[in-house]
Design an enzyme around this catalytic site. Structure first.
Site: not given
Ligand code: UDX
Length: 430
Positions: A287, A173, A113, A225
Site C-alpha cells: 500500500f 487520520n 506510520a 488505518c
Molecule cells: C497512517 C498515518 O499517517 C499514521 O499517522 C497513523 O498512525 C496510521 O495511518 P500509514 O497507514 O502507515 O500511516 O501510511 P501513510 O504514510 O499515512 O500513507 C497512507 C496511504 O496514503 C498510503 O497508501 C500512501 O501511499 C497514501 N498517500 C500518502 C498518498 O496517496 N499520497 C500522499 O501524499 C501521502
C-alpha cells in the site's frame, strides 16, 4: 512484556529495559502501567457491520486485567478506538476488579506510520495523553507523561480529556486521508483541463496555511488505518444523528474508490478498450513503499478489475509475498479461486521486475518504491509487446524520458490523462 517503570525507559543501550514474554497474566500482575495495543478491525457482522470498529479484543483485555490485578494500575488505551470506548473499559474493569484495587484509564493514541515507525517513535510531532479531570485521572496522565518526557520535549506532550484524545486519532487520520482524496479529485480535473496535478499540488502546498504534506496524487490511499478510521468516524456521526457530517466524511472514501476505479478503467480504455489475454506487469503491490503490508492496497482493487477484464496480471514487489497478496484479495475483495477459478493462473507474483515486464503489453506502477526509478526502462521496453504502455499510479518515473524511449505513458493528473477526461475536454472546447 514487563511493567514499565518510568525511570527505566530510555533508548540508550546501557541497561536492558525491553523484554518480551508470552506470560500475559504475569506481566499484567507485575506492571504499573499496561498498554492495551490490540487490533480493532472494522466489524464484519451485526450492528455497524462494514463501518464500526470491533472492540471485542479490548474488552477481553479489560477482563483479563481485572482478573489478575492485585495492585492499582494505569490502563493505557493505545489501540485506535471509537470515542467513549474508555467508558466500556472502565465499566468492565470496575465490575470485575478485586477489592482494594483501582484502575485509571488513560488514552494515548498511536500516530506512527509504517516504514518510518522507529523514527516516528523517537521524534514524534506530538504525543497525546488524555485522562479524567479527577485528581486520580490527572495523576495518571502526569505519570504517563513522565515516561514520555525521557525523550519527548514537554511542548510536544499534549494533554486532553479522554474523549478528545480518542477522537483526535480518528480525526487526524481522516484529515490526512481527506487531503489525498482532495488532490486525487483535482487530478481528474487536471487530466480534463491539461493542468498538471504535481504543479498544482506544489503551488497550493506552498501556502504555509495549507502546507506541502499529503498532497501527492496517487492511484488511491490504502493501509490498515485510513479507510477503517474514516468509516468508524462516519458510524460515530450516524450514531449521534449527525447525518450531514457522516456524509461529508464518507465522501473521502467514495473519492478514493473512484480514483482506484478510474485508474483501472483508464488502463483498459487506453489499451484499445480491451485487456483480454493481455499481460500487465504490476510494479508494486504494497500500500506504500518500505513495507510489505498489502492491507487495503489500491493494487488489489486494480488487479481485480483487470482480471475481470480478462488480463493476466504479473506482479513484482520487493517485499510482498504471494500468500499475503491472495489473502488480501480474499479478505477485502472476496476474490478466491472459488469465486474466480482462474485467479492463480492469471495473477502471478514473480521475483524480478524484468520477469514481470517480459512480453508484457503494459506496466502499471502501483507503489512508490524508490528502486522503480532506477530501472533500465530501455531494456524493459525492448522486451515488451508494442505499443508498450506505462501507467504511473504514483507519478514517480520520468515521463518524458520514457516517452523518448517509445513508451505510451499515462500518469495521474498529468498530460495524457484518462480517455473520458480527454473526450470531455475535447467536447468542452468545441
Ligand atoms: C497512517 C498515518 O499517517 C499514521 O499517522 C497513523 O498512525 C496510521 O495511518 P500509514 O497507514 O502507515 O500511516 O501510511 P501513510 O504514510 O499515512 O500513507 C497512507 C496511504 O496514503 C498510503 O497508501 C500512501 O501511499 C497514501 N498517500 C500518502 C498518498 O496517496 N499520497 C500522499 O501524499 C501521502
Amino acid at each position: 512484556m514487563r511493567g514499565l517503570v518510568p525511570r527505566q525507559v530510555s533508548f540508550c543501550t546501557k541497561s536492558q529495559n525491553l523484554f518480551f514474554s508470552t506470560d500475559v497474566e504475569g506481566a499484567i500482575a507485575a506492571a504499573d502501567i499496561i498498554f492495551v495495543s490490540v487490533n480493532t478491525p472494522t466489524k464484519t457482522y451485526g450492528i455497524g457491520a462494514g463501518k464500526a470498529a470491533n472492540v471485542k479484543n479490548l474488552e477481553l483485555c479489560a477482563r483479563t486485567i481485572a482478573k489478575v490485578s492485585t495492585s492499582d494500575k494505569i490502563v493505557v488505551e493505545k489501540s485506535t478506538v471509537p470515542v467513549k470506548t474508555a467508558e466500556t473499559l472502565k465499566r468492565v474493569l470496575k465490575a470485575n476488579q478485586r477489592p482494594g484495587v483501582s484502575f485509571e484509564i488513560v488514552s494515548n493514541p498511536e500516530f506512527l506510520a509504517e516504514g518510518t515507525a522507529v523514527d516516528d517513535l523517537r521524534n514524534p510531532s506530538r504525543a497525546l495523553v488524555g485522562g479524567d479531570p479527577t485528581p486520580e485521572g490527572r495523576m495518571a496522565v502526569s505519570t504517563l507523561c513522565s515516561v514520555y518526557e525521557h525523550w519527548i520535549s514537554r511542548d510536544r506532550l499534549l494533554t486532553t480529556n479522554l474523549w478528545s484524545s480518542e477522537l483526535s486519532k480518528l480525526v487526524a487520520n481522516a484529515f490526512l486521508a481527506q487531503r489525498i482524496s482532495s488532490i486525487n479529485a483535482i487530478s481528474a480535473l487536471c487530466e480534463a483541463t491539461g493542468a498538471d496535478v504535481n504543479e498544482v499540488g506544489r503551488a497550493v502546498g506552498a501556502d504555509k496555511r495549507i502546507g506541502p504534506y499529503f498532497l501527492r496524487a496517487s492511484v488511491g490511499f490504502g493501509g490498515s488505518c485510513f479507510q477503517k478510521d474514516i468509516l468508524n468516524l462516519v458510524y460515530l456521526c450516524q450514531t449521534y444523528g449527525l447525518h450531514e457530517v457522516a456524509e461529508y466524511w464518507e465522501k473521502v472514501v467514495t473519492m478514493n474508490d473512484y480514483q482506484k476505479n478510474r485508474f483501472a478503467k483508464n488502463i483498459v480504455g487506453r489499451m484499445f478498450n480491451s485487456v483480454t489475454s493481455k499481460r500487465i506487469a504490476m510494479l508494486g503491490f504494497a500500500f506504500k513503499k518500505d513495507t510489505g503490508d498489502v492491507r487495503e492496497t489500491a493494487a488489489a482493487y486494480v488487479a481485480k478489475n483487470l482480471l475481470e477484464e480478462g488480463a493476466t496480471v504479473v506482479v513484482y514487489d520487493p517485499k510482498v509475498t504471494a500468500e499475503s497478496m491472495f489473502m488480501e484479495l480474499e479478505y477485502t475483495l472476496g476474490m478466491t479461486e472459488a469465486t474466480f477459478p482462474e485467479l492463480k493462473k492469471r495473477l502471478l507474483l514473480v521475483g524480478s521486475h524484468e520477469e514481470a515486464c517480459k512480453n508484457a503489453h503494459a506496466i502499471a506502477i502501483m507503489t512508490e518504491w524508490d528502486e522503480f526509478k532506477t530501472y533500465n526502462y530501455e531494456e524493459l521496453y525492448s522486451n515488451m509487446v508494442k505499443p508498450a504502455f506505462l501507467f504511473d499510479g504514483r507519478n514517480i518515473v520520468d515521463h518524458s524520458a520514457l516517452r523518448k524511449i517509445g513508451f505510451e505513458v499515462y500518469g495521474i493528473g498529468t498530460r495524457g490523462g484518462s480517455e473520458e477526461a480527454i473526450a470531455a475536454a475535447g467536447a468542452a472546447s468545441m
